[in-house]
Design a protein around this motif. Structure first.
Motif, PDB file in Angstrom:
ATOM      1  N   VAL A   6     -68.548 -71.638 116.692  1.00 34.90           N
ATOM      2  CA  VAL A   6     -67.782 -71.011 115.622  1.00 34.90           C
ATOM      3  C   VAL A   6     -66.309 -71.117 115.995  1.00 34.90           C
ATOM      4  CG1 VAL A   6     -67.312 -68.886 114.367  1.00 34.90           C
ATOM      5  CG2 VAL A   6     -69.656 -69.416 115.078  1.00 34.90           C
ATOM      6  N   LEU A   7     -65.543 -71.815 115.165  1.00 34.44           N
ATOM      7  CA  LEU A   7     -64.135 -72.050 115.477  1.00 34.44           C
ATOM      8  C   LEU A   7     -63.218 -71.005 114.853  1.00 34.44           C
ATOM      9  CD1 LEU A   7     -64.006 -75.920 114.928  1.00 34.44           C
ATOM     10  CD2 LEU A   7     -64.439 -74.670 117.051  1.00 34.44           C
ATOM     11  N   ALA A   8     -63.498 -70.614 113.621  1.00 36.26           N
ATOM     12  CA  ALA A   8     -62.610 -69.668 112.933  1.00 36.26           C
ATOM     13  C   ALA A   8     -63.318 -69.081 111.723  1.00 36.26           C
ATOM     14  CB  ALA A   8     -61.321 -70.369 112.491  1.00 36.26           C
ATOM     15  N   ILE A   9     -62.845 -67.915 111.303  1.00 40.92           N
ATOM     16  CA  ILE A   9     -63.318 -67.277 110.077  1.00 40.92           C
ATOM     17  C   ILE A   9     -62.096 -67.007 109.214  1.00 40.92           C
ATOM     18  CG2 ILE A   9     -64.581 -65.367 109.042  1.00 40.92           C
ATOM     19  CD1 ILE A   9     -65.887 -64.862 111.734  1.00 40.92           C
ATOM     20  N   GLU A  10     -62.182 -67.379 107.943  1.00 42.05           N
ATOM     21  CA  GLU A  10     -61.090 -67.170 107.001  1.00 42.05           C
ATOM     22  C   GLU A  10     -61.528 -66.182 105.933  1.00 42.05           C
ATOM     23  OE1 GLU A  10     -60.266 -70.997 105.422  1.00 42.05           O
ATOM     24  OE2 GLU A  10     -59.854 -71.910 107.377  1.00 42.05           O
TER      25      GLU A  10
ATOM     26  N   ASP B  62     -65.733 -74.316 130.440  1.00 40.50           N
ATOM     27  CA  ASP B  62     -65.262 -74.281 129.067  1.00 40.50           C
ATOM     28  C   ASP B  62     -65.115 -72.827 128.637  1.00 40.50           C
ATOM     29  OD1 ASP B  62     -65.250 -77.015 128.735  1.00 40.50           O
ATOM     30  OD2 ASP B  62     -67.396 -77.055 128.222  1.00 40.50           O
ATOM     31  N   PRO B  63     -64.144 -72.532 127.803  1.00 39.06           N
ATOM     32  CA  PRO B  63     -64.018 -71.171 127.283  1.00 39.06           C
ATOM     33  C   PRO B  63     -65.234 -70.816 126.441  1.00 39.06           C
ATOM     34  CG  PRO B  63     -62.585 -72.684 126.088  1.00 39.06           C
ATOM     35  CD  PRO B  63     -63.145 -73.447 127.261  1.00 39.06           C
ATOM     36  N   ILE B  64     -65.644 -69.582 126.514  1.00 37.29           N
ATOM     37  CA  ILE B  64     -66.835 -69.125 125.799  1.00 37.29           C
ATOM     38  C   ILE B  64     -66.414 -68.157 124.700  1.00 37.29           C
ATOM     39  CG2 ILE B  64     -69.032 -67.916 126.022  1.00 37.29           C
ATOM     40  CD1 ILE B  64     -69.078 -68.750 128.945  1.00 37.29           C
ATOM     41  N   SER B  65     -66.940 -68.368 123.498  1.00 36.19           N
ATOM     42  CA  SER B  65     -66.621 -67.477 122.388  1.00 36.19           C
ATOM     43  C   SER B  65     -67.155 -66.079 122.682  1.00 36.19           C
ATOM     44  CB  SER B  65     -67.250 -68.010 121.091  1.00 36.19           C
ATOM     45  OG  SER B  65     -66.718 -69.271 120.785  1.00 36.19           O
TER      46      SER B  65
ATOM     47  N   ASP C 145     -68.116 -57.846 121.774  1.00 31.29           N
ATOM     48  CA  ASP C 145     -66.749 -58.058 122.245  1.00 31.29           C
ATOM     49  C   ASP C 145     -65.788 -58.223 121.080  1.00 31.29           C
ATOM     50  OD1 ASP C 145     -67.982 -60.169 124.919  1.00 31.29           O
ATOM     51  OD2 ASP C 145     -67.633 -58.012 124.902  1.00 31.29           O
ATOM     52  N   LEU C 146     -66.236 -58.859 120.012  1.00 28.56           N
ATOM     53  CA  LEU C 146     -65.370 -59.042 118.858  1.00 28.56           C
ATOM     54  C   LEU C 146     -65.036 -57.697 118.227  1.00 28.56           C
ATOM     55  CD1 LEU C 146     -63.931 -60.863 116.849  1.00 28.56           C
ATOM     56  CD2 LEU C 146     -66.094 -61.109 115.608  1.00 28.56           C
ATOM     57  N   SER C 147     -66.000 -56.813 118.157  1.00 23.83           N
ATOM     58  CA  SER C 147     -65.741 -55.485 117.610  1.00 23.83           C
ATOM     59  C   SER C 147     -64.688 -54.754 118.429  1.00 23.83           C
ATOM     60  CB  SER C 147     -67.035 -54.675 117.577  1.00 23.83           C
ATOM     61  OG  SER C 147     -68.006 -55.285 116.758  1.00 23.83           O
ATOM     62  N   ALA C 148     -64.822 -54.818 119.749  1.00 18.93           N
ATOM     63  CA  ALA C 148     -63.851 -54.162 120.623  1.00 18.93           C
ATOM     64  C   ALA C 148     -62.478 -54.812 120.491  1.00 18.93           C
ATOM     65  CB  ALA C 148     -64.338 -54.213 122.075  1.00 18.93           C
ATOM     66  N   ALA C 149     -62.461 -56.133 120.369  1.00 20.95           N
ATOM     67  CA  ALA C 149     -61.192 -56.839 120.247  1.00 20.95           C
ATOM     68  C   ALA C 149     -60.481 -56.493 118.939  1.00 20.95           C
ATOM     69  CB  ALA C 149     -61.434 -58.346 120.332  1.00 20.95           C
TER      70      ALA C 149
ATOM     71  N   PHE D 184     -61.313 -68.284 117.100  1.00 20.39           N
ATOM     72  CA  PHE D 184     -62.076 -68.033 118.318  1.00 20.39           C
ATOM     73  C   PHE D 184     -61.591 -68.930 119.454  1.00 20.39           C
ATOM     74  CE2 PHE D 184     -64.742 -66.374 115.003  1.00 20.39           C
ATOM     75  CZ  PHE D 184     -65.291 -65.224 115.570  1.00 20.39           C
ATOM     76  N   PRO D 185     -61.876 -68.520 120.691  1.00 23.92           N
ATOM     77  CA  PRO D 185     -61.473 -69.352 121.827  1.00 23.92           C
ATOM     78  C   PRO D 185     -62.058 -70.764 121.720  1.00 23.92           C
ATOM     79  CG  PRO D 185     -62.178 -67.188 122.577  1.00 23.92           C
ATOM     80  CD  PRO D 185     -62.534 -67.274 121.123  1.00 23.92           C
ATOM     81  N   GLY D 186     -61.298 -71.717 122.148  1.00 23.40           N
ATOM     82  CA  GLY D 186     -61.751 -73.103 122.097  1.00 23.40           C
ATOM     83  C   GLY D 186     -60.943 -73.955 123.050  1.00 23.40           C
ATOM     84  N   GLU D 187     -60.957 -75.249 122.822  1.00 23.29           N
ATOM     85  CA  GLU D 187     -60.258 -76.155 123.720  1.00 23.29           C
ATOM     86  C   GLU D 187     -58.753 -75.942 123.686  1.00 23.29           C
ATOM     87  OE1 GLU D 187     -61.378 -80.097 122.734  1.00 23.29           O
ATOM     88  OE2 GLU D 187     -63.500 -79.815 123.210  1.00 23.29           O
ATOM     89  N   GLY D 188     -58.209 -75.553 122.534  1.00 25.02           N
ATOM     90  CA  GLY D 188     -56.766 -75.361 122.434  1.00 25.02           C
ATOM     91  C   GLY D 188     -56.272 -74.098 123.095  1.00 25.02           C
ATOM     92  N   SER D 189     -57.104 -73.059 123.140  1.00 26.45           N
ATOM     93  CA  SER D 189     -56.699 -71.777 123.717  1.00 26.45           C
ATOM     94  C   SER D 189     -57.944 -70.965 124.058  1.00 26.45           C
ATOM     95  CB  SER D 189     -55.828 -71.002 122.727  1.00 26.45           C
ATOM     96  OG  SER D 189     -55.621 -69.673 123.165  1.00 26.45           O
ATOM     97  N   PRO D 190     -57.942 -70.316 125.210  1.00 30.32           N
ATOM     98  CA  PRO D 190     -59.104 -69.496 125.578  1.00 30.32           C
ATOM     99  C   PRO D 190     -59.029 -68.076 125.018  1.00 30.32           C
ATOM    100  CG  PRO D 190     -57.563 -69.532 127.393  1.00 30.32           C
ATOM    101  CD  PRO D 190     -56.971 -70.404 126.315  1.00 30.32           C
TER     102      PRO D 190
END
Length: 416
Positions: free
Chosen positions: A91-95, A246-249, A254-258, A276-282
């Motif tokens: 999962v890369l992003a939610i819009e 590799d960074p882990i989503s 954790d998303l709720s806390a974040a 979400f974290p990925g290759e560009g940013s953790p």
């Protein structure tokens, strides 16, 4: 770039003063020689304004009943459903939905490296269907912005048309005497040329502000393409990962806390994108709307460590420099998406009006040639002379449009 030259034909260039005749010649040349390419860019830009709505019409799973949506977007439920749906994928992003009848979109990467959108109900998180990565929005934006060419090449080609548009706008004030009287001038129906001429003048005076706006934003895009873009906004630079890790989503918990930590650190932020974290940013990055006007959501952001839910950085669009604010204003002003449908609808309608300006300018030229040759002036002859009037420039327009369409096939099919 959106826009078209405002060409206004005088009754006859032979009877005009030499200065006005010179401006008329410039005006006609600018409006005619690349009229085919300008019309193409204008029309794709007009459709790009409502490209997400076109996707909504073409993809049933992108629709939701507004009455079924309650409260804010349930990011955690959407993330959990997407993770279950895409086993082995990322999962890369939610819009967030752009309107009440839209589903949320989840960008995902499949195990084979392909990209797609999941359509999720914003309240329940239920995945309603899968949409293509290359939909109407991407097709129209890519075609309009850079003809599907590499950005460094396509953007300056398209945005350079702003300078021709500027010449056309300035010359129209000289060619069209007492232009301010044209706001309420009716369309005469004596013959096709008179009707096209009246339409051209009427559309021109009402859309002058819009043409000027498109010129300014397009000139900015041209400047950006030459390396004069604004400095990037602050970001959290990540240390290089140890080994091949590799960074882990983050998990749903954790998303709720974040999200809770983000709301505490940045009260009032209306989140509309979760990266979400990925290759560009953790890091987990939230973008949204706050108090700054005419900025993209990325101007207001929260950077979070997904492991500890610690907020590492917040940015506020109001803190940007003048240079950065100009860069952020360009897209909202160019596409009219800063005020929802209150601005998108007028931008779309004025885009159609400018398309009519481009076509009517070509029709005026074609019908004038027909009259000078003592041919019958009919509506069917309105565009017959445009192709020949463009001269050798027509091949440049054809080549650019054909290139964009050819590369579009490669984009849609996923060919390298």
């Amino acid at each position: 770039m959106e826009g078209t030259p405002i060409e206004v034909a005088l009754p006859s260039s032979r009877h005009a003063p030499s200065r006005a005749r010179g401006w008329w010649t410039v005006h006609q040349w600018v409006g005619l020689k690349l009229s085919l390419f300008l019309t193409f860019i204008l029309f794709t830009g007009t459709l790009a304004v409502v490209s997400q709505e076109i996707d909504w019409l073409l993809q049933p799973s992108l629709r939701v009943a507004p009455t079924s949506v309650e409260g804010p977007v349930h990011w955690e439920a959407i993330a959990g459903s997407a993770a279950e749906h895409e086993v082995g994928g990322k999962v890369l992003a939610i819009e967030a939905p752009i309107a009440s009848a839209f589903a949320a979109r989840v960008r995902v990467e499949r195990p084979d490296g392909s990209l797609a959108f999941l359509h999720a109900h914003p309240t329940t998180g239920e995945i309603q269907g899968v949409g293509p990565w290359v939909g109407a929005a991407r097709i129209l934006r890519n075609m309009h912005r850079h003809l599907n060419l590499p950005v460094w090449l396509g953007v300056p080609i398209v945005s350079s048309l702003a300078f021709l548009l500027l010449v056309s706008l300035v010359s129209s004030f000289v060619v069209y005497k007492k232009w301010w009287r044209g706001f309420a001038k009716p369309l005469r129906k004596r013959d096709a040329r008179m009707w096209w001429g009246d339409f051209h003048r009427l559309a021109g005076v009402w859309s002058m502000w819009f043409v000027a706006l498109i010129i300014m934003t397009s000139v900015w895009y041209f400047a950006e393409s030459l390396g004069l873009d604004a400095p990037p906004a602050p970001r959290v630079e990540a240390a290089a990962p140890a080994g091949d890790a590799d960074p882990i989503s983050p998990e749903v918990g954790d998303l709720s806390a974040a999200l809770a930590a983000a709301q505490e650190a940045y009260p009032g932020l209306r989140i509309n994108q979760v990266l979400f974290p990925g290759e560009g940013s953790p890091y987990l990055v939230l973008h949204g709307d706050y108090e700054a006007l005419l900025v993209r959501p990325r101007a207001n952001s929260v950077w979070i460590d997904p492991g500890s839910s610690q907020v590492l950085l917040t940015t506020d669009g109001r803190d940007m420099t003048v240079h950065q604010r100009i860069g952020e204003m360009a897209d909202p002003l160019h596409f009219g998406n800063f005020g929802g449908y209150w601005t998108k609808i007028p931008w779309f309608l004025f885009g159609l009006l400018l398309t009519g300006l481009a076509l009517s300018g070509a029709a005026i030229y074609s019908l004038r040639i027909a009259r000078e040759r003592h041919s019958q002036v009919r509506l069917s002859r309105s565009f017959s002379g445009m192709w020949h009037g463009m001269g050798r420039w027509r091949w440049l327009s054809v080549a650019l449009i054909a290139t964009g369409l050819t590369l579009l096939v490669l984009l849609v099919t996923g060919s390298p």
